[in-house]
Design an enzyme around this catalytic site. Sequence first.
Site, PDB file in Angstrom:
ATOM      1  N   GLY A   1       0.803  -1.221   0.000  1.00 25.25           N
ATOM      2  CA  GLY A   1       0.000   0.000   0.000  1.00 25.25           C
ATOM      3  C   GLY A   1       0.834   1.268   0.000  1.00 25.25           C
ATOM      4  O   GLY A   1       0.538   2.222  -0.732  1.00 25.25           O
TER       5      GLY A   1
ATOM      6  N   ASP B   1       9.283  -7.208  -5.188  1.00 25.24           N
ATOM      7  CA  ASP B   1       8.263  -7.757  -4.275  1.00 25.24           C
ATOM      8  C   ASP B   1       8.084  -9.232  -4.606  1.00 25.24           C
ATOM      9  O   ASP B   1       8.517  -9.695  -5.667  1.00 25.24           O
ATOM     10  CB  ASP B   1       6.935  -6.998  -4.429  1.00 25.24           C
ATOM     11  CG  ASP B   1       6.109  -7.048  -3.130  1.00 25.24           C
ATOM     12  OD1 ASP B   1       5.846  -8.159  -2.643  1.00 25.24           O
ATOM     13  OD2 ASP B   1       5.752  -5.981  -2.606  1.00 25.24           O
TER      14      ASP B   1
ATOM     15  N   GLY C   1       9.682  -3.314   2.269  1.00 19.42           N
ATOM     16  CA  GLY C   1       9.225  -4.712   2.273  1.00 19.42           C
ATOM     17  C   GLY C   1       9.085  -5.271   3.678  1.00 19.42           C
ATOM     18  O   GLY C   1       9.840  -4.928   4.577  1.00 19.42           O
TER      19      GLY C   1
ATOM     20  N   SER D   1       3.258  -5.704   7.406  1.00 20.65           N
ATOM     21  CA  SER D   1       2.926  -4.333   7.821  1.00 20.65           C
ATOM     22  C   SER D   1       1.986  -4.303   9.021  1.00 20.65           C
ATOM     23  O   SER D   1       1.572  -3.225   9.450  1.00 20.65           O
ATOM     24  CB  SER D   1       2.299  -3.575   6.657  1.00 20.65           C
ATOM     25  OG  SER D   1       1.063  -4.165   6.333  1.00 20.65           O
TER      26      SER D   1
ATOM     27  N   SER E   1       8.479   2.449  12.143  1.00 19.20           N
ATOM     28  CA  SER E   1       7.071   2.710  12.482  1.00 19.20           C
ATOM     29  C   SER E   1       6.941   3.301  13.878  1.00 19.20           C
ATOM     30  O   SER E   1       7.786   3.056  14.758  1.00 19.20           O
ATOM     31  CB  SER E   1       6.309   1.392  12.415  1.00 19.20           C
ATOM     32  OG  SER E   1       5.042   1.514  13.031  1.00 19.20           O
ATOM     33  N   ASN E   2       5.827   4.000  14.078  1.00 13.37           N
ATOM     34  CA  ASN E   2       5.495   4.501  15.422  1.00 13.37           C
ATOM     35  C   ASN E   2       5.384   3.353  16.426  1.00 13.37           C
ATOM     36  O   ASN E   2       5.542   3.561  17.625  1.00 13.37           O
ATOM     37  CB  ASN E   2       4.208   5.320  15.358  1.00 13.37           C
ATOM     38  CG  ASN E   2       2.971   4.479  15.089  1.00 13.37           C
ATOM     39  OD1 ASN E   2       2.347   3.966  16.017  1.00 13.37           O
ATOM     40  ND2 ASN E   2       2.602   4.306  13.816  1.00 13.37           N
ATOM     41  N   HIS E   3       5.140   2.129  15.934  1.00 16.00           N
ATOM     42  CA  HIS E   3       4.963   1.008  16.862  1.00 16.00           C
ATOM     43  C   HIS E   3       6.288   0.568  17.520  1.00 16.00           C
ATOM     44  O   HIS E   3       6.261  -0.232  18.447  1.00 16.00           O
ATOM     45  CB  HIS E   3       4.249  -0.145  16.160  1.00 16.00           C
ATOM     46  CG  HIS E   3       2.870   0.261  15.720  1.00 16.00           C
ATOM     47  ND1 HIS E   3       1.838   0.454  16.617  1.00 16.00           N
ATOM     48  CD2 HIS E   3       2.383   0.612  14.492  1.00 16.00           C
ATOM     49  CE1 HIS E   3       0.760   0.872  15.954  1.00 16.00           C
ATOM     50  NE2 HIS E   3       1.074   0.977  14.669  1.00 16.00           N
TER      51      HIS E   3
ATOM     52  N   TYR F   1       5.670  -6.862  15.795  1.00 15.41           N
ATOM     53  CA  TYR F   1       5.873  -5.961  14.654  1.00 15.41           C
ATOM     54  C   TYR F   1       6.688  -4.735  15.097  1.00 15.41           C
ATOM     55  O   TYR F   1       7.686  -4.370  14.463  1.00 15.41           O
ATOM     56  CB  TYR F   1       4.513  -5.531  14.086  1.00 15.41           C
ATOM     57  CG  TYR F   1       4.587  -4.410  13.081  1.00 15.41           C
ATOM     58  CD1 TYR F   1       4.861  -4.665  11.747  1.00 15.41           C
ATOM     59  CD2 TYR F   1       4.388  -3.083  13.469  1.00 15.41           C
ATOM     60  CE1 TYR F   1       4.937  -3.621  10.823  1.00 15.41           C
ATOM     61  CE2 TYR F   1       4.459  -2.046  12.555  1.00 15.41           C
ATOM     62  CZ  TYR F   1       4.731  -2.318  11.237  1.00 15.41           C
ATOM     63  OH  TYR F   1       4.811  -1.282  10.327  1.00 15.41           O
TER      64      TYR F   1
ATOM     65  N   LYS G   1      10.687  -3.271  14.246  1.00 13.89           N
ATOM     66  CA  LYS G   1      11.081  -1.922  13.838  1.00 13.89           C
ATOM     67  C   LYS G   1      12.191  -1.379  14.757  1.00 13.89           C
ATOM     68  O   LYS G   1      13.041  -0.608  14.313  1.00 13.89           O
ATOM     69  CB  LYS G   1       9.868  -0.985  13.826  1.00 13.89           C
ATOM     70  CG  LYS G   1       8.776  -1.416  12.850  1.00 13.89           C
ATOM     71  CD  LYS G   1       9.291  -1.537  11.419  1.00 13.89           C
ATOM     72  CE  LYS G   1       8.210  -1.931  10.431  1.00 13.89           C
ATOM     73  NZ  LYS G   1       8.706  -2.054   9.041  1.00 13.89           N
TER      74      LYS G   1
HETATM   75  C1  15L Z   1       2.034   0.813  10.943  1.00 17.42           C
HETATM   76  O1  15L Z   1       3.228   0.674  11.165  1.00 17.42           O
HETATM   77  C2  15L Z   1       1.281  -0.142  10.109  1.00 17.42           C
HETATM   78  O2  15L Z   1       2.065  -0.708   9.081  1.00 17.42           O
HETATM   79  C3  15L Z   1       0.017   0.443   9.526  1.00 17.42           C
HETATM   80  O3  15L Z   1      -0.784  -0.635   9.086  1.00 17.42           O
HETATM   81  C4  15L Z   1      -0.744   1.318  10.534  1.00 17.42           C
HETATM   82  O4  15L Z   1      -1.283   0.527  11.540  1.00 17.42           O
HETATM   83  C5  15L Z   1       0.160   2.348  11.143  1.00 17.42           C
HETATM   84  O5  15L Z   1       1.341   1.779  11.640  1.00 17.42           O
HETATM   85  C6  15L Z   1      -0.530   3.125  12.271  1.00 17.42           C
HETATM   86  O6  15L Z   1      -0.081   3.073  13.406  1.00 17.42           O
HETATM   87  O7  15L Z   1      -1.523   3.790  11.964  1.00 17.42           O
END
Ligand code: 15L
Length: 278
Positions: free
Chosen positions: A14, A34, A81, A84, A120-122, A146, A150
Site C-alpha cells: 500500500g 516484491d 518490504g 505491515s 514505524s510509530n509502533h 511488529y 522496527k
Molecule cells: C504501521 O506501522 C502499520 O504498518 C500500519 O498498518 C498502521 O497501523 C500504522 O502503523 C498506524 O499506526 O496507523
Amino acid sequence: MTTQRILITGASGGVAGLLRPRIIAPGRSLRLLDIADPPELSELDSITDSTPDEEIVIGSVTDLGLMEQACRGMDALIHLGGLSVEAAADDIVDVNIKGTITALEAARRAGVPRVILASSNHAVGFQPRTDRPIPADAPHRPDTYYGLSKVAMEGAGRMYHDRFGIDVICLRIGSWFAGVSDLRGLATWMSPADGARLIEACLRVESPGYRVVWGISRNTRRWFSLDEGEAVGYHPVDDSEIFAPALIAEHGEPDFDADAALNRVGGPWTYVELGKRM
Ligand code: 15L
C-alpha cells in the site's frame, strides 16, 4: 544527465502504491521488488506526467543473493518490504527482522550508499501521548512483535552506518494512508504527498549519516516532532485537520483519559489481545 537509480522493496504494498507515482521523475529509474507483481501505474492514484522508467524484480527481501543482485548499480534503497501488521513471532522474525538485515547487507555488498528504512510509530508504541510532540530519540517501547521488528530495524540501520558508513535514514512512520479514518489518525497521519516529500528530502540531503525521522504531516493535533524531519529538509504541508469535522461529528472530541487508543502512541496496538498472538 546521469540517471538516479532507486530500488524499492515491498513495491506491491500500500505505501509503495502511494509513493511510486509521486516519485517518478525524469532522470530517475525505479527497480520494484516484491514477491507479488506490483500493480500497473494506471491502477494507482497516479499523478505523474513523466514517462516511468521502471523495472520489476520478483522475489523475497529475505533472499540475500537476489537482493544483492537487485542492489547492484543503485544509488539508494527504499526498504518498504515486510509484514505491515502484527503477526506470529516467527513470521515477524523471518520476514521483517531477517528481511531488514538482508536488505542492509545486500546494500553493503553492492555498494549502495544510502538506505531509507520504513520504521514505524509502533517501535515506541507504549510511549504515552504527551502535550508536547515526542522527539525521535524517545526510548524504544515496542507495542507488538511488529514494533519490536522496527526497533531491530533501527538498530540494524545504526549498526550498518557505524560499521560500514552507509547513510541510513529510518522513517518512523505514523499512518501513511490516503486519508484519516479514526481520531488517532488526526495525530499520526502522513498524507501521500507529504510521504513523497519526505522521501525526496531523504534522497536529496547531503551526508545524513544515521537519522531517525518521524513520518507525519503537519497535523495540528500531531503527537510527534517535526524537528528531525526539518533537519533533513522535510517540510510537510498537509494537515489532517481537514478530516476532523466529520470524525468528531461521528465520534465526539477525543477523550484521552478514557481510551488507550488515544493515550499511547501505538493506539489499539497496545491492547494485550493484539500482542498476545504467537
Ligand atoms: C504501521 O506501522 C502499520 O504498518 C500500519 O498498518 C498502521 O497501523 C500504522 O502503523 C498506524 O499506526 O496507523
